[in-house]
Design an enzyme around this catalytic site. Structure first.
Site, PDB file in Angstrom:
ATOM      1  N   ALA A 144      21.168  15.497 -32.295  1.00 43.03           N
ATOM      2  CA  ALA A 144      19.705  15.697 -32.043  1.00 43.03           C
ATOM      3  C   ALA A 144      18.887  15.794 -31.594  1.00 43.03           C
ATOM      4  O   ALA A 144      17.907  16.633 -30.997  1.00 43.03           O
ATOM      5  CB  ALA A 144      19.810  14.285 -31.902  1.00 43.03           C
ATOM      6  N   GLY A 146      20.436  18.377 -28.607  1.00 47.12           N
ATOM      7  CA  GLY A 146      21.304  19.662 -28.007  1.00 47.12           C
ATOM      8  C   GLY A 146      22.594  20.147 -28.705  1.00 47.12           C
ATOM      9  O   GLY A 146      22.313  19.763 -29.781  1.00 47.12           O
ATOM     10  N   LEU A 148      26.186  22.304 -28.522  1.00 45.20           N
ATOM     11  CA  LEU A 148      27.475  21.603 -28.000  1.00 45.20           C
ATOM     12  C   LEU A 148      28.317  23.438 -27.928  1.00 45.20           C
ATOM     13  O   LEU A 148      28.173  23.635 -28.894  1.00 45.20           O
ATOM     14  CB  LEU A 148      27.823  20.813 -28.268  1.00 45.20           C
ATOM     15  CG  LEU A 148      27.517  19.043 -27.838  1.00 45.20           C
ATOM     16  CD1 LEU A 148      28.308  19.024 -26.040  1.00 45.20           C
ATOM     17  CD2 LEU A 148      26.721  18.525 -27.850  1.00 45.20           C
ATOM     18  N   LYS A 161      26.590  20.846 -23.041  1.00 45.93           N
ATOM     19  CA  LYS A 161      25.027  20.929 -23.642  1.00 45.93           C
ATOM     20  C   LYS A 161      24.457  21.875 -23.736  1.00 45.93           C
ATOM     21  O   LYS A 161      23.796  21.557 -22.768  1.00 45.93           O
ATOM     22  CB  LYS A 161      25.113  19.159 -24.040  1.00 45.93           C
ATOM     23  CG  LYS A 161      23.950  18.752 -24.673  1.00 45.93           C
ATOM     24  CD  LYS A 161      24.123  17.548 -25.231  1.00 45.93           C
ATOM     25  CE  LYS A 161      22.982  16.477 -24.752  1.00 45.93           C
ATOM     26  NZ  LYS A 161      23.422  15.244 -25.035  1.00 45.93           N
ATOM     27  N   ASP A 260      22.543   3.406 -27.868  1.00 48.84           N
ATOM     28  CA  ASP A 260      23.276   4.792 -28.843  1.00 48.84           C
ATOM     29  C   ASP A 260      24.302   4.299 -29.402  1.00 48.84           C
ATOM     30  O   ASP A 260      25.020   5.178 -29.120  1.00 48.84           O
ATOM     31  CB  ASP A 260      22.898   5.665 -28.583  1.00 48.84           C
ATOM     32  CG  ASP A 260      22.106   7.179 -29.246  1.00 48.84           C
ATOM     33  OD1 ASP A 260      22.373   6.185 -31.167  1.00 48.84           O
ATOM     34  OD2 ASP A 260      22.213   7.472 -29.714  1.00 48.84           O
TER      35      ASP A 260
END
Ligand SMILES: Nc1ncnc2c1ncn2[C@@H]1O[C@H](COP(=O)(O)OP(=O)(O)OP(=O)(O)O)[C@@H](O)[C@H]1O
Length: 474
Positions: A144, A146, A148, A161, A260
């Site tokens: 959401a 960054g 990778l 990231k 999260d």
């Protein structure tokens, strides 16, 4: 390392939502759904948004007490930035993915550009990445916040990231920077076999980067998707659940909340161990209700958090009687993850993420535990996702329960192997008996009574039966 602006530390928590409707509307548009939902519409709306990784953030924590600020700002030598009184209502949030102005290549080049200064990390100086030792590979995932990339650092395989600093939008840049600092602070603090290992971070004028060890096996969600909803072998599922529970129990021991926890953020390493990643929205637990409610993902999110992160018009507040910000929100998410591991399925897979949120909050909906689920695992799930956070067990207790379940499974497997061994032995003995005792005895008997074929056919059917038995055993 060259000079530059230093890490300002974690931001304050007295942010306000300026426009709730704007936020929720944007989110619904993104999902292509209307806001006028009812539980009855679920059957006709069978769309799924895949992993449901709808990240979101609404910031309405205007109730933050000074006490909670002080506690947070004093942690880890962090200090308040000059202007922490901003709103995220119009800025980046985890409802939508951050769009990158730069292409994959340009992002990587912006990071590796030796002409632009590399900024240090205040309080985390030793973690500043030396870009000369970093080799960038290809982009492999988009979060959401960054993008990778694979790469190597000092010869070790790593995940890089990269977060792009939004140009011409200082407010958005501030929120993203907060996210970045948050993650760096958490990763630098956490050292555990079940937490992804932090290698370093750095800031350039256009981008920020966070480097961690690379997980070859990808995320648990990817692993389960590849298995096409087939359940994971029980022994492996419990082992993986134990890894997550141990990692999370450690996070909680330090007084932190992940917020999260979901299968996308659980990484599988080559030794099959699981490590928890993505601490961008993790927080230090406080006893007040003053923390900034931000992110999470609906399918895995505790009802009290959902209630704070979306359009409140459809929330049944009678169901939400509890403080959102305790570690118990992670315990709820753990219950959902355990269900995923045991069943191999995506939670609420016949619903969109928003429908799932509605059902969880307003109807007390939870995933269905299969009938053949090991009772102790079913009990852990039910307790973890209880609507009342006080009923949810601490993760240290979950670890103990899972260890008990693991022992139970091992004992059952050993017993099954043990009995299988004896059946195999018996089959072999029967066969030897057939060949060396029964057959010669029978033939001598037949030769005495010439002309009779009945015992022979009986003998052969007996041999066949024993052979089939042996084949089955092996
Ligand atoms: N160290 C790693 N090794 C391998 N894959 C990784 C690693 N870190 C992250 N990933 C993959 O990249 C995805 C996005 O990473 P991450 O969660 O850190 O990004 P994010 O911007 O915070 O996104 P989100 O909030 O949506 O999870 C993960 O779901 C995972 O599949």
């Amino acid at each position: 390392m060259e000079g530059g602006s230093k890490f300002p530390g974690i931001i304050g928590l007295n942010n306000h939502v300026n426009n709730y409707d704007d936020l929720s509307q944007g989110f619904y548009h993104k999902l292509g759904e209307g806001t006028n939902m009812s539980i009855d519409s679920f059957s006709s709306l069978q769309t799924s948004n895949g992993g449901g990784s709808v990240a979101m953030s609404v910031d309405n924590s205007s109730v933050g007490s000074n006490e909670s600020h002080t506690r947070i700002l004093n942690h880890q030598g962090l200090r308040r930035r000059a202007n922490d009184n901003y709103s995220v209502a119009h800025s980046v949030n985890r409802r939508g993915r951050v769009s990158h102005a730069l292409s994959d290549d340009a992002l990587a080049r912006a990071l590796m550009d030796s002409n632009s200064p590399t900024e240090g990390l205040e309080n985390f100086d030793e973690w500043t990445i030396d870009l000369r030792k970093l080799n960038m590979g290809d982009a492999f995932a988009q979060g959401a916040f960054g993008k990778l990339y694979r790469g190597t650092y000092n010869g070790e395989e790593v995940a890089i990231k990269i977060l792009e600093r939004p140009e011409n939008d200082p407010e958005k840049a501030q929120v993203m920077e907060q996210q970045f600092q948050q993650e760096v602070m958490m990763l630098a603090t956490l050292k555990h076999p079940n937490i992804v290992r932090f290698i370093g971070a750095c800031r350039k004028p256009m981008v920020w980067c966070i480097v961690t060890e690379y997980a070859k096996g990808g995320s648990v969600r990817q692993f389960l998707t590849k298995r096409q909803n087939r359940s994971v072998p029980l022994k492996l599922a419990v082992k993986q659940a134990l890894d997550v529970a141990r990692g999370m129990a450690y996070v909680h021991r330090l007084g932190l909340i992940h917020r999260d926890l979901k299968s996308d953020n659980l990484l599988i390493f080559s030794d099959k161990s699981i490590k928890i990643a993505d601490f961008g929205v993790a927080r230090i637990e406080v006893q007040t209700e003053g923390m900034t409610p931000e992110t999470g993902t609906y399918r895995w999110m505790a009802p009290s958090l959902i209630a704070l992160t979306d359009d409140i018009s459809w929330i049944n507040w009678e169901m939400i009687q509890h403080r959102p910000y305790t570690q118990k929100v992670d315990v709820y998410s753990f219950g959902i993850v355990l269900w995923e591991l045991v069943t191999g399925m995506l939670p609420f897979q016949n619903m969109t993420a928003v429908q799932a949120a509605f059902a969880v909050v307003n109807k007390g909906a939870r995933p269905i535990i299969p009938n053949d689920c090991l009772p102790v695992l079913g009990e852990i799930m039910t307790r973890c996702w209880d609507a009342n956070p006080d009923v949810r067990p601490p993760l240290a207790e979950v670890v103990a329960m899972l260890e008990h379940a693991e022992t139970e499974i091992m004992t059952t497997v050993r017993k099954a192997r043990f009995s299988g061994y004896y059946v195999a032995k018996l089959a072999v003995v029967m066969w030897i008996f057939d060949v060396y005792v029964y057959m010669p005895a029978l033939f001598s008997f037949v030769s005495l009574r010439e002309g009779s074929s009945a015992p022979e056919s009986f003998y052969f059917s007996q041999m066949m039966l024993h052979s089939v038995l042996i084949a089955l055993v092996f």
